[in-house]
Every structure is written in structure tokens, then in C-alpha cells.
Motif scaffolding. Structure first.
Motif, PDB file in Angstrom:
ATOM      1  N   GLU A 141       6.493  86.096 -24.377  1.00 57.50           N
ATOM      2  CA  GLU A 141       7.378  84.686 -24.271  1.00 57.50           C
ATOM      3  C   GLU A 141       6.696  83.714 -24.008  1.00 57.50           C
ATOM      4  O   GLU A 141       6.541  82.527 -24.237  1.00 57.50           O
ATOM      5  N   LEU A 142       6.161  83.981 -22.863  1.00 53.83           N
ATOM      6  CA  LEU A 142       5.358  82.886 -22.038  1.00 53.83           C
ATOM      7  C   LEU A 142       3.982  82.766 -22.660  1.00 53.83           C
ATOM      8  O   LEU A 142       3.740  81.369 -22.732  1.00 53.83           O
ATOM      9  N   ALA A 143       3.182  83.334 -23.224  1.00 53.11           N
ATOM     10  CA  ALA A 143       2.110  83.304 -24.110  1.00 53.11           C
ATOM     11  C   ALA A 143       2.651  82.364 -25.116  1.00 53.11           C
ATOM     12  O   ALA A 143       1.763  81.353 -25.758  1.00 53.11           O
ATOM     13  N   SER A 144       3.567  82.655 -26.120  1.00 52.45           N
ATOM     14  CA  SER A 144       3.840  81.753 -27.092  1.00 52.45           C
ATOM     15  C   SER A 144       4.691  80.542 -26.993  1.00 52.45           C
ATOM     16  O   SER A 144       4.655  79.576 -27.724  1.00 52.45           O
ATOM     17  N   GLY A 145       5.103  80.619 -25.606  1.00 50.12           N
ATOM     18  CA  GLY A 145       5.929  79.209 -25.256  1.00 50.12           C
ATOM     19  C   GLY A 145       7.488  79.390 -25.200  1.00 50.12           C
ATOM     20  O   GLY A 145       8.213  79.616 -26.036  1.00 50.12           O
ATOM     21  N   LEU A 146       7.844  79.350 -23.757  1.00 53.38           N
ATOM     22  CA  LEU A 146       9.077  79.699 -23.569  1.00 53.38           C
ATOM     23  C   LEU A 146      10.036  78.531 -23.722  1.00 53.38           C
ATOM     24  O   LEU A 146       9.767  77.373 -23.207  1.00 53.38           O
ATOM     25  N   ASN A 147      11.242  78.851 -24.574  1.00 52.82           N
ATOM     26  CA  ASN A 147      12.241  77.793 -24.554  1.00 52.82           C
ATOM     27  C   ASN A 147      13.453  77.953 -23.225  1.00 52.82           C
ATOM     28  O   ASN A 147      14.091  79.063 -23.323  1.00 52.82           O
ATOM     29  N   LEU A 148      13.252  77.074 -22.511  1.00 53.07           N
ATOM     30  CA  LEU A 148      14.282  77.092 -21.236  1.00 53.07           C
ATOM     31  C   LEU A 148      15.753  76.997 -21.736  1.00 53.07           C
ATOM     32  O   LEU A 148      16.473  77.656 -20.977  1.00 53.07           O
ATOM     33  N   GLU A 149      16.150  76.516 -22.854  1.00 44.19           N
ATOM     34  CA  GLU A 149      17.642  76.334 -23.136  1.00 44.19           C
ATOM     35  C   GLU A 149      18.118  77.733 -23.563  1.00 44.19           C
ATOM     36  O   GLU A 149      19.073  78.133 -23.309  1.00 44.19           O
ATOM     37  N   THR A 150      17.106  78.820 -24.065  1.00 34.57           N
ATOM     38  CA  THR A 150      17.497  80.251 -24.376  1.00 34.57           C
ATOM     39  C   THR A 150      17.207  81.206 -23.534  1.00 34.57           C
ATOM     40  O   THR A 150      17.696  82.099 -23.270  1.00 34.57           O
TER      41      THR A 150
ATOM     42  N   PRO B  52       5.773  68.358 -22.092  1.00 36.91           N
ATOM     43  CA  PRO B  52       5.879  67.520 -23.117  1.00 36.91           C
ATOM     44  C   PRO B  52       6.785  67.872 -24.061  1.00 36.91           C
ATOM     45  O   PRO B  52       7.465  66.835 -24.733  1.00 36.91           O
ATOM     46  N   HIS B  53       7.159  68.831 -24.536  1.00 40.59           N
ATOM     47  CA  HIS B  53       7.926  69.534 -25.435  1.00 40.59           C
ATOM     48  C   HIS B  53       9.300  70.259 -25.166  1.00 40.59           C
ATOM     49  O   HIS B  53       9.912  71.091 -25.578  1.00 40.59           O
ATOM     50  N   PHE B  54       9.442  69.577 -23.705  1.00 39.41           N
ATOM     51  CA  PHE B  54      10.688  70.202 -23.043  1.00 39.41           C
ATOM     52  C   PHE B  54      11.891  69.799 -23.852  1.00 39.41           C
ATOM     53  O   PHE B  54      11.913  69.103 -24.816  1.00 39.41           O
ATOM     54  N   PRO B  55      12.808  70.875 -24.148  1.00 33.70           N
ATOM     55  CA  PRO B  55      13.075  72.055 -22.995  1.00 33.70           C
ATOM     56  C   PRO B  55      12.087  73.286 -23.407  1.00 33.70           C
ATOM     57  O   PRO B  55      12.231  74.469 -22.754  1.00 33.70           O
ATOM     58  N   LYS B  56      11.025  72.987 -24.449  1.00 37.46           N
ATOM     59  CA  LYS B  56      10.040  74.254 -24.405  1.00 37.46           C
ATOM     60  C   LYS B  56       8.858  74.129 -23.752  1.00 37.46           C
ATOM     61  O   LYS B  56       8.242  73.252 -23.731  1.00 37.46           O
ATOM     62  N   MET B  57       8.451  75.064 -22.919  1.00 37.06           N
ATOM     63  CA  MET B  57       7.410  75.215 -22.188  1.00 37.06           C
ATOM     64  C   MET B  57       6.143  75.292 -23.036  1.00 37.06           C
ATOM     65  O   MET B  57       6.217  75.651 -24.083  1.00 37.06           O
ATOM     66  N   GLU B  58       4.910  74.718 -22.555  1.00 41.19           N
ATOM     67  CA  GLU B  58       3.627  74.736 -23.377  1.00 41.19           C
ATOM     68  C   GLU B  58       3.136  76.237 -23.589  1.00 41.19           C
ATOM     69  O   GLU B  58       3.519  76.915 -22.600  1.00 41.19           O
ATOM     70  N   PRO B  59       2.881  76.832 -24.512  1.00 38.93           N
ATOM     71  CA  PRO B  59       2.271  78.132 -24.812  1.00 38.93           C
ATOM     72  C   PRO B  59       1.123  78.349 -23.667  1.00 38.93           C
ATOM     73  O   PRO B  59       0.224  77.594 -23.634  1.00 38.93           O
ATOM     74  N   VAL B  60       1.159  79.430 -23.347  1.00 38.77           N
ATOM     75  CA  VAL B  60       0.159  80.023 -22.014  1.00 38.77           C
ATOM     76  C   VAL B  60      -0.892  80.765 -23.081  1.00 38.77           C
ATOM     77  O   VAL B  60      -0.703  81.959 -22.770  1.00 38.77           O
ATOM     78  N   SER B  61      -1.638  80.277 -23.869  1.00 39.68           N
ATOM     79  CA  SER B  61      -2.301  81.026 -24.666  1.00 39.68           C
ATOM     80  C   SER B  61      -3.350  81.962 -23.903  1.00 39.68           C
ATOM     81  O   SER B  61      -3.997  83.239 -24.548  1.00 39.68           O
TER      82      SER B  61
END
Length: 200
Positions: free
Chosen positions: A56-65, A94-103
Motif C-alpha cells: 500500500e505504501l509503495a503504490s500510494g496510500l489513501n488517507l481517506e480509506t 501534493p495529491h492529498f489525501p493520497k500519499m505519494e507512492p514510495v516506489s
């Protein structure tokens, strides 16, 4: 002919070859272990409000969910009643509430697979890759504290989750098996030399 060729291989070498194949298994199990939460994010009352796994962290975590109450409620209040805080969020995400993907976390998965492959050919290389992978996981977990601070939600703390603990345990098992693969031939050689000396 194949049976004859197989019988020509000493039993000890066949056993060692099988053992090396088995050594790859703990490293491959790391990929499954990381499906469990990499970190537990909890409030001051010890209630867990987020349990993200590595994928989830690698692909970008959505804080809302991903966030649970009461952290999710605090987040919504900040969105509706504190524009300055919302802008702060957007500076960090920048894409709040989605965190940036941690590739970069995909490197952990690649390192684990490489460690498993190396176990078949070079136990020392497998140990090195496994240790690098484990250090990288724990280093990232430490960095999550900084992400937590940037969110601006007070009284949250980040602790190791069952995923990183299980993954580390599997890597340590793989390391122990690799060490056995290195030490066993040395011990056998010493025993053979002693046996030869006794015969002479």
C-alpha cells in the motif's frame, strides 16, 4: 543414463543442493509477510488508527480509506475548518489525501527475490542481500515518523507492525540457513582431513 548420473553425485552434495533450495523459501515468504501491516499508527490512547502494509505504501496510500477514527475525524475537521492546515498537507502531499507512492519500497521486494536466488549459488551474497533488505525496511519505518509529523495530527505514534517483524524473522532464518551452507563444507573438509591422517 540419467539415473546413473544422479547416483554418481555424492549423497552429501545432493543433500547440500537440496538444502540450498530450501534456503530460498524463507526469503520468498518475506513477500507474503509484507502483506501484513508494516507499521501500526496509534493514538495516545493506544488505539490503532492505521495499519498500512508495504504494498500500500509503495503504490500510494489513501488517507481517506487508510485512517480510522478518531484520526480520520480530526483529518476531516482540519479539511473543513482549517485551510492553512490543509495547505500544509498539500505541501507535504501534493495529491492529498493520497500519499505519494514510495516506489523505493519495491527495491525491498526485488532485494528479497535476489536474496532467494543467491541462496542457490552464493550463500554469502544471499546473506548480504538479505541484511541490506532488512536494514532498508527498518530505515523506512523510521522515516514514517517524519511523514507522521508532517501530517500535523498530534499524539500519533508509529510502531513496527507484524509485517516487518515477520519479514525480519524470515530473513534471519534465511541467514542462519545460509551460514549453515557455508560452514557445513568446511566442517566436512576438516573431518575428511582428520580421517585421512588417522588412516595414514
Amino acid at each position: 543414463m540419467a539415473d546413473i548420473a544422479k547416483n554418481d553425485i555424492p549423497t552429501g552434495k545432493r543433500e547440500m543442493s537440496l538444502f540450498k533450495k530450501l534456503t530460498a523459501i524463507p526469503y520468498l515468504l518475506v513477500l507474503l509477510a509484507l502483506l501484513m501491516p508494516l507499521a501500526n499508527v496509534s493514538c495516545n490512547d493506544e488505539k490503532v488508527v492505521a495499519e498500512p502494509n508495504l504494498y500500500e505504501l509503495a503504490s500510494g496510500l489513501n488517507l481517506e480509506t487508510a485512517l480510522k477514527e478518531p484520526a480520520l475525524g480530526i483529518l476531516h475537521k482540519m479539511q473543513s475548518g482549517n485551510p492553512a492546515a490543509l495547505e500544509k498537507f498539500k505541501d507535504a502531499m501534493p495529491h492529498f489525501p493520497k500519499m505519494e507512492p514510495v516506489s523505493a519500497l519495491y527495491a525491498v521486494l526485488i532485494g528479497t527475490v535476489i536474496a532467494a536466488v543467491f541462496a542457490l549459488f552464493t550463500p554469502l551474497g544471499s546473506i548480504a542481500m538479505g541484511m541490506i533488505t532488512m536494514v532498508a525496511m527498518w530505515f523506512f519505518l523510521a522515516q514514517l515518523g517524519q511523514v507522521n509529523a508532517s501530517m500535523g495530527i498530534p499524539l500519533l505514534k508509529v510502531e513496527p507492525g507484524p509485517g516487518i517483524q515477520a519479514a525480519s524473522f524470515m530473513i534471519l532464518i534465511g541467514t542462519a540457513m545460509n551460514l549453515a551452507s557455508i560452514i557445513r563444507p568446511i566442517v566436512d573438509e576438516i573431518k575428511a582431513k582428520r580421517a585421512a591422517k588417522k588412516k595414514s
